[in-house]
Motif scaffolding. Structure first.
Motif, mmCIF file in Angstrom:
data_model
loop_
_atom_site.group_PDB
_atom_site.id
_atom_site.type_symbol
_atom_site.label_atom_id
_atom_site.label_comp_id
_atom_site.label_asym_id
_atom_site.label_seq_id
_atom_site.Cartn_x
_atom_site.Cartn_y
_atom_site.Cartn_z
ATOM 1 N N LYS A 88 0.839 -1.214 0.000
ATOM 2 C CA LYS A 88 0.000 0.000 0.000
ATOM 3 C C LYS A 88 0.869 1.258 0.000
ATOM 4 O O LYS A 88 0.582 2.215 -0.712
ATOM 5 C CB LYS A 88 -0.941 -0.001 1.203
ATOM 6 N N SER A 125 2.303 1.783 -3.365
ATOM 7 C CA SER A 125 1.280 2.308 -4.267
ATOM 8 C C SER A 125 1.089 3.814 -4.067
ATOM 9 O O SER A 125 0.992 4.579 -5.038
ATOM 10 C CB SER A 125 -0.045 1.581 -4.038
ATOM 11 N N VAL A 126 1.058 4.244 -2.806
ATOM 12 C CA VAL A 126 0.910 5.674 -2.510
ATOM 13 C C VAL A 126 2.115 6.447 -3.043
ATOM 14 O O VAL A 126 1.973 7.524 -3.645
ATOM 15 C CB VAL A 126 0.733 5.897 -0.986
ATOM 16 N N ARG A 134 4.028 5.599 -5.534
ATOM 17 C CA ARG A 134 3.934 5.626 -7.005
ATOM 18 C C ARG A 134 2.946 6.691 -7.471
ATOM 19 O O ARG A 134 3.185 7.384 -8.458
ATOM 20 C CB ARG A 134 3.502 4.261 -7.536
ATOM 21 N N ASP A 135 1.823 6.796 -6.753
ATOM 22 C CA ASP A 135 0.841 7.833 -7.098
ATOM 23 C C ASP A 135 1.464 9.221 -6.981
ATOM 24 O O ASP A 135 1.245 10.084 -7.833
ATOM 25 C CB ASP A 135 -0.398 7.739 -6.192
ATOM 26 N N ARG A 136 2.242 9.422 -5.924
ATOM 27 C CA ARG A 136 2.924 10.717 -5.747
ATOM 28 C C ARG A 136 3.954 10.939 -6.855
ATOM 29 O O ARG A 136 4.127 12.056 -7.333
ATOM 30 C CB ARG A 136 3.625 10.781 -4.383
ATOM 31 N N GLU A 182 3.817 9.868 -9.906
ATOM 32 C CA GLU A 182 3.136 10.191 -11.161
ATOM 33 C C GLU A 182 2.722 11.660 -11.231
ATOM 34 O O GLU A 182 2.549 12.200 -12.312
ATOM 35 C CB GLU A 182 1.921 9.284 -11.336
ATOM 36 N N LYS A 183 2.598 12.296 -10.104
ATOM 37 C CA LYS A 183 2.221 13.708 -10.081
ATOM 38 C C LYS A 183 3.420 14.624 -10.306
ATOM 39 O O LYS A 183 3.248 15.824 -10.479
ATOM 40 C CB LYS A 183 1.559 14.047 -8.738
ATOM 41 N N GLN A 184 4.619 14.062 -10.319
ATOM 42 C CA GLN A 184 5.838 14.839 -10.539
ATOM 43 C C GLN A 184 6.099 14.963 -12.047
ATOM 44 O O GLN A 184 5.545 14.220 -12.857
ATOM 45 C CB GLN A 184 7.034 14.164 -9.864
ATOM 46 N N ARG A 214 10.681 12.436 -9.087
ATOM 47 C CA ARG A 214 9.918 11.313 -9.647
ATOM 48 C C ARG A 214 10.767 10.045 -9.678
ATOM 49 O O ARG A 214 10.316 8.980 -9.275
ATOM 50 C CB ARG A 214 9.425 11.639 -11.047
ATOM 51 N N GLU A 258 9.953 6.732 -7.529
ATOM 52 C CA GLU A 258 9.765 5.454 -8.220
ATOM 53 C C GLU A 258 10.750 4.408 -7.709
ATOM 54 O O GLU A 258 10.406 3.228 -7.552
ATOM 55 C CB GLU A 258 9.898 5.628 -9.732
ATOM 56 N N ALA A 266 9.507 3.318 -4.300
ATOM 57 C CA ALA A 266 8.336 2.456 -4.463
ATOM 58 C C ALA A 266 8.751 1.058 -4.918
ATOM 59 O O ALA A 266 8.224 0.056 -4.422
ATOM 60 C CB ALA A 266 7.359 3.070 -5.467
#
Length: 154
Positions: A70, A73-74, A76-78, A80-82, A89, A93, A96
């Motif tokens: 989890k 995953s969080v 990775r979500d962060r 993707e916003k970079q 980023r 990554e 993660a």
């Protein structure tokens, strides 16, 4: 004392001696049976405790692996916003990916192997290990505070 009285005294003494021997043998047999029962019961109890401890360790291991996935995953979500080529980023990554790898090892590996891996990592990278332990402590504290606040709200 007459011979008859002496004979009766010897017979009584012999009867008492035989009764004492029989009582002693019976006490030994009872003690041996009791000891055997205690050993069997203790062995059963140790086995049950070992089984429960194994089940608890497995539950904790699965929970830790799920939590790691989890968190990955969080992260990775962060990431993707970079921006696509940003250092942040790539770093997120990488973290993660490391969390996914660690989660997989926790889920699939043995406890002794995980401890040996952690010890090896701590010896090779003591500063990074301490920093990671501090970060994990902060994350656990944060999750615990969040749960406490939710529990109080209920």
């Amino acid at each position: 004392m007459s011979d008859l009285t002496k004979q009766k005294a010897r017979e009584a003494t012999e009867a008492i001696r035989e009764t004492g021997k029989a009582a002693l043998h019976q006490a030994r047999d009872t003690a041996e049976e009791t000891a055997k029962t205690v050993r069997e019961t203790a062995g059963d109890a140790v086995g049950a405790i070992r089984d429960r401890a194994g089940e608890a360790a497995e539950t904790v291991r699965r929970s830790a692996a799920d939590t790691g996935e989890k968190v990955a995953s969080v992260i990775r979500d962060r990431a993707e916003k970079q921006d696509d080529d940003s250092v942040q980023r790539r770093l997120l990554e990488s973290v993660a990916g490391g969390m996914d790898s660690l989660s997989h090892r926790v889920r699939e590996g043995s406890l002794s192997q995980l401890v040996a891996d952690a010890e090896g990592f701590a010896r090779r990278n003591p500063l990074l290990f301490v920093a990671g332990a501090a970060l994990a402590g902060f994350a656990i504290a944060r999750m615990t505070q969040g749960r406490s606040a939710r529990d109080e709200a209920l």
